[in-house]
Design a protein around this motif. Sequence first.
Motif, PDB file in Angstrom:
ATOM      1  N   LEU A  33      87.966  67.261 115.237  1.00  0.00           N
ATOM      2  CA  LEU A  33      86.607  67.719 115.542  1.00  0.00           C
ATOM      3  C   LEU A  33      86.301  69.128 115.045  1.00  0.00           C
ATOM      4  O   LEU A  33      85.199  69.400 114.600  1.00  0.00           O
ATOM      5  N   LEU A  34      87.267  70.017 115.155  1.00  0.00           N
ATOM      6  CA  LEU A  34      86.949  71.417 114.857  1.00  0.00           C
ATOM      7  C   LEU A  34      87.555  71.960 113.568  1.00  0.00           C
ATOM      8  O   LEU A  34      87.113  72.983 113.070  1.00  0.00           O
ATOM      9  N   VAL A  43      77.014  71.850 112.416  1.00  0.00           N
ATOM     10  CA  VAL A  43      75.927  71.019 111.867  1.00  0.00           C
ATOM     11  C   VAL A  43      75.772  69.753 112.722  1.00  0.00           C
ATOM     12  O   VAL A  43      74.659  69.329 113.051  1.00  0.00           O
ATOM     13  N   PHE A  44      76.914  69.169 113.099  1.00  0.00           N
ATOM     14  CA  PHE A  44      76.942  67.962 113.939  1.00  0.00           C
ATOM     15  C   PHE A  44      76.257  68.250 115.279  1.00  0.00           C
ATOM     16  O   PHE A  44      75.397  67.486 115.725  1.00  0.00           O
ATOM     17  N   ASN A  46      74.074  70.602 116.027  1.00  0.00           N
ATOM     18  CA  ASN A  46      72.632  70.817 115.831  1.00  0.00           C
ATOM     19  C   ASN A  46      71.896  69.496 115.675  1.00  0.00           C
ATOM     20  O   ASN A  46      70.779  69.331 116.148  1.00  0.00           O
ATOM     21  N   LYS A  47      72.564  68.552 115.007  1.00  0.00           N
ATOM     22  CA  LYS A  47      71.975  67.214 114.800  1.00  0.00           C
ATOM     23  C   LYS A  47      71.791  66.511 116.156  1.00  0.00           C
ATOM     24  O   LYS A  47      70.791  65.826 116.379  1.00  0.00           O
ATOM     25  N   LEU A  48      72.739  66.701 117.067  1.00  0.00           N
ATOM     26  CA  LEU A  48      72.655  66.099 118.397  1.00  0.00           C
ATOM     27  C   LEU A  48      71.488  66.700 119.189  1.00  0.00           C
ATOM     28  O   LEU A  48      70.744  65.983 119.851  1.00  0.00           O
ATOM     29  N   ILE A  49      71.349  68.028 119.102  1.00  0.00           N
ATOM     30  CA  ILE A  49      70.265  68.731 119.812  1.00  0.00           C
ATOM     31  C   ILE A  49      68.916  68.265 119.263  1.00  0.00           C
ATOM     32  O   ILE A  49      68.005  67.908 120.010  1.00  0.00           O
ATOM     33  N   GLU A  50      68.832  68.240 117.938  1.00  0.00           N
ATOM     34  CA  GLU A  50      67.609  67.855 117.235  1.00  0.00           C
ATOM     35  C   GLU A  50      67.147  66.445 117.635  1.00  0.00           C
ATOM     36  O   GLU A  50      65.960  66.175 117.751  1.00  0.00           O
TER      37      GLU A  50
END
Length: 319
Positions: A33-34, A43-44, A46-50
Amino acid sequence: MHHSLSYKSKQFFWLIIKLSIVIGCLYFIYTKLLENKQFNFAVFYNKLIENNLFSFKNMFFLGVFSVLNWGIEITKWKSLVQFIKNISFFNAAKQSLASLTTSLITPNRIGEYGAKAMYFDKKYRKQILGLNLIGNFYQMLMTLIFGSMGFGYFVLNHKIEIDFYPILKILLLAIIIVSVLFFALNYFNLKWFSLEKAKNFIKKIPKKLNLKTAILSLLRYVVFSHQFYFLLLIFKVDISYVDAILAITSVYLIASIIPMLSLFDVVLKGSVAIWVFSFFNIAPLTILSVTTLMWILNFVFPAIIGSYFVLTFKPNLAE
């Protein structure tokens, strides 16, 4: 004095094994994961938040899918073990999750077999290995049946040209290896393995238990493939239900045919899924996010719970 020393050294040995499994499992999760070069965690995230993944509704449904997925798997294991002895649902859960944690760091998740067997007395262990094999066989059968139908339609629909020569070479090699192994095991008449005993054991398993295992495997397949579809909806992917299911069954088929270290499962499924979904013009980042979430929800969280059961496992040191 000598006996207590060997008992103490056995205890210490088991503690080291248990800690190694848990630390190894957590370290692999962390690196996937990290520290994964192909995968940018920021980026991953931010995609979840978006896409509002953390809304109560989305989290609730994703949680329900994962609980159902593992609930079915635990029920399947409990009913298989009942063939030799009765165990509670909690014990079946403990064995299933601890064996998942152990299997994550072994090639092709082979560690699951040994981990489950360790929960039983020596006299039951061979049968436990057999029952686990039957459970996995039916799960694989569902992947092959639905995956072949989905992939067949997908290939015809998208006019994909496939070079079957390397696939045939791999299959032929696998058949030769398995045949040689069976021949060697029977020729040398090893005490711990006999094809005759294996056949007799399989014959003894009632049709009803086979049917129940097949139905539970089918239900589990339906649950996790629809969890994948639900994630596509969360990420607002423009794809019809039929196309999505055909693509998902194809991804699981291809990923299960390629023998791979289980810890690379997320990378493997990710790259296979990116290729399959590229025919529907879906961004690689979206698909990578979906496969990573599937891995987190169905492997990472259960493996972390399983870590507790690995650490609290009490082996029979009297053996």
